[in-house]
Design an enzyme around this catalytic site. Structure first.
Site, PDB file in Angstrom:
ATOM      1  N   HIS A 178       3.012   4.366   2.787  1.00 20.52           N
ATOM      2  CA  HIS A 178       1.906   5.340   2.659  1.00 20.52           C
ATOM      3  C   HIS A 178       1.976   6.408   3.764  1.00 20.52           C
ATOM      4  O   HIS A 178       0.956   6.848   4.283  1.00 20.52           O
ATOM      5  CB  HIS A 178       0.538   4.654   2.723  1.00 20.52           C
ATOM      6  N   HIS A 206      -7.930  -0.927   7.387  1.00 21.52           N
ATOM      7  CA  HIS A 206      -7.580  -2.346   7.414  1.00 21.52           C
ATOM      8  C   HIS A 206      -8.466  -3.102   6.428  1.00 21.52           C
ATOM      9  O   HIS A 206      -9.693  -3.014   6.503  1.00 21.52           O
ATOM     10  CB  HIS A 206      -7.804  -2.879   8.841  1.00 21.52           C
ATOM     11  N   ASN A 257      -5.820   1.416  -4.186  1.00 21.52           N
ATOM     12  CA  ASN A 257      -4.830   2.292  -4.820  1.00 21.52           C
ATOM     13  C   ASN A 257      -5.437   2.926  -6.066  1.00 21.52           C
ATOM     14  O   ASN A 257      -6.540   2.562  -6.472  1.00 21.52           O
ATOM     15  CB  ASN A 257      -3.592   1.481  -5.229  1.00 21.52           C
TER      16      ASN A 257
END
Ligand code: HEM
Length: 742
Positions: A84, A348, A157
């Site tokens: 990413h 995270h 995503n």
């Protein structure tokens, strides 16, 4: 003391009541009206010359100004994200529609009056930081909510499933898709041997392969894609009751994509296409919006599905468990500084707040380790939570100390717990005061390295996805596989992939095979699944070929998305000297009233002269753009203008390419004669060009004498549909295969 009054605006507009915006202001720097200084605050008198022994002599080591400047420059780069790496970010806010207290105690989901600041970063996965936005890839959709109880990161995503079921395979997956290690080719592309070698041996990836080979992997805009949390999470309410939850983001502009042929062209014309689109939309006040959706499953229903809720290669079809839309995300401010914000932000999965908890999804469990670990090296030490974009709005008090770049100045001599010297503060928080308590899930199990049998069906949902697509979407998916496998050099890999596809659907495999000029093998050497531990019999983990009647989920098809708005769409007006400026102005007004923009594209920059003699400013010359950068094309009337366009190869290409990509094309007056002489004309009847009536055929709209108001209305409707897909069969038909099995 400042140098003078600033002459330029000193900052981009702040969102007044946004606490994160105010928090970031504490670290913002404004240069306007200030003197140039060193990092020690010393005013610099000469930034043009280093200190030398004589005007023509050697530079001196004494030159602390030169050394400071060059040393800092030498260290400006940090490692890019291991995955990413290419991304774009924006600030915004989130508001829940009504209290979700019955489901979760998360404070940001309780009160519709509360606006929670967010920072969102969209990304591609495989490419490097400078790679093209239009790579065929999954898009990351990571949202950091700065809640009153600490940061909640939803690191998802734009596709609701993943390639692998267990995090232990993540390094293998990424090694396979990244450029090959011997020659570092190809950049930001899965179309190469190592990726398909890995995939062909890992049938658990087959559902995800359907998604990444679909047009979802080449979005029209980051603002026009869905987002998913993927894993099953838990919601916990204030009574401690847990329910399973899946998270969704639903774009209010609908889900739209470009064609692969366009993606290839855009990568050359404007590799920053998505980044620019997001930036410009926010600058123009077209704030991107998504609704936050949840799917709730009661604990008692955990095993009622024919797939496992812990398996990240499966979705819960919306038709089985509807998505409840519970709030709205709006992105309303661009970052001030790309590096400080978009590059240094650290998401995270493990950043949760009370009321949200994890499940035992083995992919998620591995992620819980990976993010902090990678950020420690990417951001250079353990204090990256203090970087302004990462620091929570909730206060931080603990006994963690020191490390590289520590910003916080902890007072007192106590840095341990328990202590009596500091009154044992900071104190642990009881649950009623917001202390996080992990959900006490009951587990009675042996410690084992194994995969649950409930994870073994790899083809049923892949077949569901394929069969839920419209014929156009299926065609694009087949062509994507033809392209990707066509770039694979090793024949055994292609054949193994065709075999895996045939386990999903024979017709799909045969059509792909026809494009490759390869036969679909009826069986392959060795097991179909090579992701098997050494002492396990492959047969025990072999997924059965899908043969039943597929479940159809209309929610999976982009054909069923929002198609009633042209808000923020970019339309090109192809115009040369002598164009009918009355028509151009009327079309511009109609499109702007509908929320879109009309940009004038001409053979040269500067301005052109309209039929009334007025100067019309040119937005882009034909040399700098192509029709792939626009959603639709309009050609106004005007004899001289139409005649000069017809001698301009680039103008003809512009219209023909828009036609090939099934975009709406409108033309009036002599502009209609011009498009008629291009390939677009093949679609029009002979009488059309003379008729006063409106031509409206497969997204081609207008007429020699058609009234501009009528043309504009029909044009707007056609643009809102995104593409005239029924034209595609004509411009690039998909050939049916002959016998393609061996
Ligand atoms: C459902 C599966 C996954 C999703 C949705 C996902 C999503 C993401 C996203 C959106 C980012 C970019 C965050 C940003 O914009 O800064 C990211 C980065 C990353 N992911 Fe994942 N990921 C998944 C699986 C995994 C797994 C299994 C691992 C490792 C075990 C992993 C490791 C990483 C790492 C190391 C980064 C870079 C983080 C950084 O440098 O800040 N991901 N992931």
């Amino acid at each position: 003391m400042s140098k003078q009054k600033p002459t330029r605006p000193i900052s981009r507009p702040r969102v007044k009541d946004d606490p994160k915006s105010l928090d970031l202001d504490k670290n913002s720097e404004e240069a306007a009206g200030q003197f140039l200084t060193s990092n020690q605050g010393l005013r610099i008198n000469d930034d043009q010359n280093s200190l030398k022994l004589g005007e023509r002599g050697p530079s001196l080591l004494e030159d602390f100004i030169l050394r400071e400047k060059i040393t800092h420059f030498d260290h400006e780069r940090i490692p890019e994200r291991i995955v990413h790496a290419r991304g774009s970010g924006a600030h915004g806010s989130f508001q829940v529609y009504e209290s979700m207290a019955a489901l979760t105690r998360a404070s940001f989901l309780q009160d519709p009056a509360v606006q929670t600041p967010v920072f969102v970063r969209f990304s591609t996965v495989a490419g490097s930081r400078g790679s093209s936005d239009l790579a065929r890839d999954v898009r990351g959709f990571a949202v950091k909510f700065y809640t009153g109880e600490g940061n909640f990161d939803l690191v998802g995503n734009n596709m609701p499933v993943f390639f692998i079921q267990d995090a232990v395979k993540f390094p293998d997956l990424i090694h396979a898709v990244k450029p090959e290690p011997h020659n570092e080719i190809p950049q930001a592309a899965s179309a190469h041997d190592t990726f398909w070698d890995f995939i062909s041996l890992m049938p658990e990836s087959m559902h995800m392969i359907m998604w990444v080979m679909s047009d979802r992997a080449i979005p029209r805009s980051l603002r026009m894609m869905e987002g998913f949390g993927i894993h099953t999470f838990r919601f916990i309410n204030s009574k401690g009751k847990s329910r399973f939850v899946k998270f969704h983001w639903k774009p209010l502009l609908g889900i739209h994509s470009v064609l692969w042929d366009e993606a290839l062209r855009i990568s050359g014309c404007d590799p920053d296409f998505h980044r620019r689109d997001l930036w410009e939309a926010i600058e123009n006040g077209d704030f991107p919006e998504w609704e936050f959706g949840i799917q709730i499953v009661e604990e008692k229903d955990e095993h009622k599905f024919d797939f496992d809720l812990l398996d990240p290669t499966k979705i819960i079809p919306e038709e089985l468990v509807p998505v409840q839309r519970i709030g709205k995300l709006t992105l309303n401010r661009n970052p001030d500084n790309f590096f400080a914000e978009t590059e240094q932000v650290a998401f995270h999965v493990g950043h949760v707040v009370p009321g949200i908890d994890f499940t035992n999804d083995p992919l998620m469990q591995g992620r819980l380790f990976s993010y902090t670990d990678t950020q420690l090296i990417r951001l250079g030490g353990p204090n990256f939570h203090e970087i302004p974009i990462n620091r929570p709005l909730a206060p931080i008090h603990n006994h963690q100390r020191d490390g590289f770049m520590r910003q916080m100045i902890n007072r007192g001599h106590v840095s341990y717990e328990p202590n009596s010297l500091g009154n044992n503060d900071p104190a642990q928080a009881p649950a009623r005061d917001g202390g996080f308590v992990s959900y006490a899930e009951r587990i009675d199990a042996a410690k084992t390295r194994a995969r649950s049998k409930s994870f073994v069906d790899h083809f049923t949902q892949a077949a569901m996805f394929f069969h839920s697509q419209s014929p156009t979407e299926q065609g694009h998916l087949i062509n994507a596989l033809r392209f990707e496998l066509g770039k694979v050099a090793a024949q055994p890999i292609r054949e193994r992939m065709l075999y895996q596809l045939s386990q999903v659907d024979d017709g799909l495999a045969e059509k792909v095979a026809a494009g490759l000029g390869v036969k679909v093998p009826v069986k392959i050497d060795g097991p179909g699944n090579m992701s098997i531990p050494a002492d396990v019999n492959p047969k025990d983990l072999q997924s059965k070929k899908f043969t039943g009647k597929p479940f159809i989920s209309p929610a999976l098809s982009m054909a069923n998305t929002v198609k009633d708005t042209i808000q923020s769409r970019k339309i090109a007006a192809l115009a040369a000297d002598g164009c009918d400026d009355g028509e151009l102005a009327a079309m511009k007004k109609a499109l702007m009233n509908a929320g879109a923009q009309l940009k004038v594209v001409s053979p040269h920059g500067g301005s052109i002269t309209g039929s009334s003699g007025k100067a019309i400013p040119v937005d882009f010359s034909l040399l700098t753009v192509a029709s792939v950068l626009f959603d639709a094309v309009y050609v106004p009337g005007g004899d001289a203008h139409a005649a000069s366009l017809s001698h301009e190869m680039k103008a003809i290409e512009f219209v023909e390419e828009a036609y090939k990509h099934c975009k709406a094309i409108a033309a009036t007056g002599a502009g209609f004669d011009f498009i008629k002489m291009t390939r677009v004309g093949e679609d029009l009847e002979d009488g059309d060009a003379k008729s006063k009536s409106l031509v409206n055929h497969q997204g081609v709209i207008g007429g020699r004498s058609a009234p501009i108001a009528k043309v504009a209305t029909a044009f707007i409707e056609a643009i809102a549909k995104h593409r005239a897909w029924d034209r595609e069969q004509k411009v690039s038909p998909i050939k049916e295969p002959e016998n393609n099995r061996k």
